[in-house]
Design an enzyme around this catalytic site. Sequence first.
Site, PDB file in Angstrom:
ATOM      1  N   ILE A  78      -7.767   6.022   0.520  1.00 21.91           N
ATOM      2  CA  ILE A  78      -6.686   5.287  -0.967  1.00 21.91           C
ATOM      3  C   ILE A  78      -7.207   3.635  -1.158  1.00 21.91           C
ATOM      4  CG2 ILE A  78      -4.211   5.456  -0.776  1.00 21.91           C
ATOM      5  CD1 ILE A  78      -5.429   8.185  -0.904  1.00 21.91           C
ATOM      6  N   GLY A 136       0.750  -0.955   0.005  1.00 22.29           N
ATOM      7  CA  GLY A 136      -0.423  -0.037  -0.188  1.00 22.29           C
ATOM      8  C   GLY A 136       0.621   1.406  -0.235  1.00 22.29           C
ATOM      9  N   ILE A 137       0.603   2.481   0.744  1.00 21.85           N
ATOM     10  CA  ILE A 137       1.105   3.431   0.916  1.00 21.85           C
ATOM     11  C   ILE A 137       2.427   3.606   1.449  1.00 21.85           C
ATOM     12  CG2 ILE A 137       1.042   5.422   2.009  1.00 21.85           C
ATOM     13  CD1 ILE A 137      -1.636   5.216   2.754  1.00 21.85           C
ATOM     14  N   ARG A 140       5.903  -7.002   9.256  1.00 22.18           N
ATOM     15  CA  ARG A 140       6.040  -8.469  10.590  1.00 22.18           C
ATOM     16  C   ARG A 140       6.342  -9.145   9.177  1.00 22.18           C
ATOM     17  NH1 ARG A 140       1.412  -5.393  12.086  1.00 22.18           N
ATOM     18  NH2 ARG A 140      -0.234  -6.933  10.847  1.00 22.18           N
ATOM     19  N   TYR A 144      -9.270   2.848  15.495  1.00 27.09           N
ATOM     20  CA  TYR A 144      -8.641   3.872  14.902  1.00 27.09           C
ATOM     21  C   TYR A 144      -8.001   4.808  14.507  1.00 27.09           C
ATOM     22  CZ  TYR A 144      -6.877   4.038   9.883  1.00 27.09           C
ATOM     23  OH  TYR A 144      -5.869   4.447   8.786  1.00 27.09           O
ATOM     24  N   SER A 166      -5.029   9.886   8.832  1.00 28.05           N
ATOM     25  CA  SER A 166      -6.232   9.357   8.032  1.00 28.05           C
ATOM     26  C   SER A 166      -7.375  10.464   8.283  1.00 28.05           C
ATOM     27  CB  SER A 166      -6.794   8.146   8.336  1.00 28.05           C
ATOM     28  OG  SER A 166      -7.351   7.609   7.765  1.00 28.05           O
ATOM     29  N   ASP A 225       8.071  -6.518  14.149  1.00 28.11           N
ATOM     30  CA  ASP A 225       6.703  -5.910  14.250  1.00 28.11           C
ATOM     31  C   ASP A 225       5.923  -5.106  15.269  1.00 28.11           C
ATOM     32  OD1 ASP A 225       3.492  -6.078  15.356  1.00 28.11           O
ATOM     33  OD2 ASP A 225       3.354  -8.529  16.367  1.00 28.11           O
ATOM     34  N   VAL A 226       6.004  -3.895  14.485  1.00 32.70           N
ATOM     35  CA  VAL A 226       6.062  -2.366  15.128  1.00 32.70           C
ATOM     36  C   VAL A 226       5.440  -2.443  16.465  1.00 32.70           C
ATOM     37  CG1 VAL A 226       7.375  -0.696  13.584  1.00 32.70           C
ATOM     38  CG2 VAL A 226       4.284  -1.103  13.754  1.00 32.70           C
TER      39      VAL A 226
END
Length: 283
Positions: free
Chosen positions: A200, A28-29, A49, A167, A154, A74-75
């Site tokens: 997006i 993605g982005i 990840r 989110y 976002s 994995d943040v």
Amino acid sequence: MAANFKAEIGKRWSLHGTTALVTGGTRGIGKAIVEELAGLGAKVHTCARNEADVEKCLQEWKSLNLTVTGTVCDVSSREQRENLIHHITSLFQGKLDILINNSGTSRYKNALDFTAEDYSFIMSTNLESAFHLSQLAHPLLKASRSGSIVFISSVAGLIAIPSFTVYAITKGGMNQLTRNLAIEWAKDNIRANAIAPGPISTPLLELYFESKNDLTIEAIGVPMARIGEPVEVAALAAFLCMPGASYITGQKWKDEGKLRTVEGTILENSWSNKKEVATPLLE
């Protein structure tokens, strides 16, 4: 004289010789940002990840002659974030010019249906990681003398969207984090900006449309009458990291228009390629 003038302009619109860390850079982005920065001359390191995704992307970028390295991280894990920055410190000899906090996830549920595990996972992946990685990267960004942090936020952090509650909390927090770091770290020549895109074309958006099978892009009411492409966000991210954007900090870049919810309620929001003009000190 003309040659010097052109050379100075060229420096403002190039990332040649810079170093960058992009989290969540295999899809993605994030993937689009990795390719945009590397294409403009930056040495980029990314993480994700899934090891298979990292290896696949590294092979693709190698075929494109892009200078990109990658590791598994994995943040949502504090220990793995610390290991990532330790690796970056060694890889880039103690300096980092660009940090793109892009990693993000969501689970689409009504507010009452979110579990403690849902909340913890989304918060740690989206917001806690962005804050902690910025903290850890601060000395590296300061050492570069022209550090730039870009948070991929976002429009959900600015308006209300059904099933986006947790989110949205993370993205709203990210917007405020942007302002605060911009104020605190300007003295260290570190800028902080956020991009808050509308819809997006990413795997995350596809999951949302699948969960709301009666929702269409036409119903949302985006002025451009289409879903945006990741590269359109990547181009803005790259601009914010360039010397040409050296006086821009503490800003949220967003889209302006109206969002129509599934229920048909029209909610005021901001969806157009327009920058907030208020400075952090005045907000």
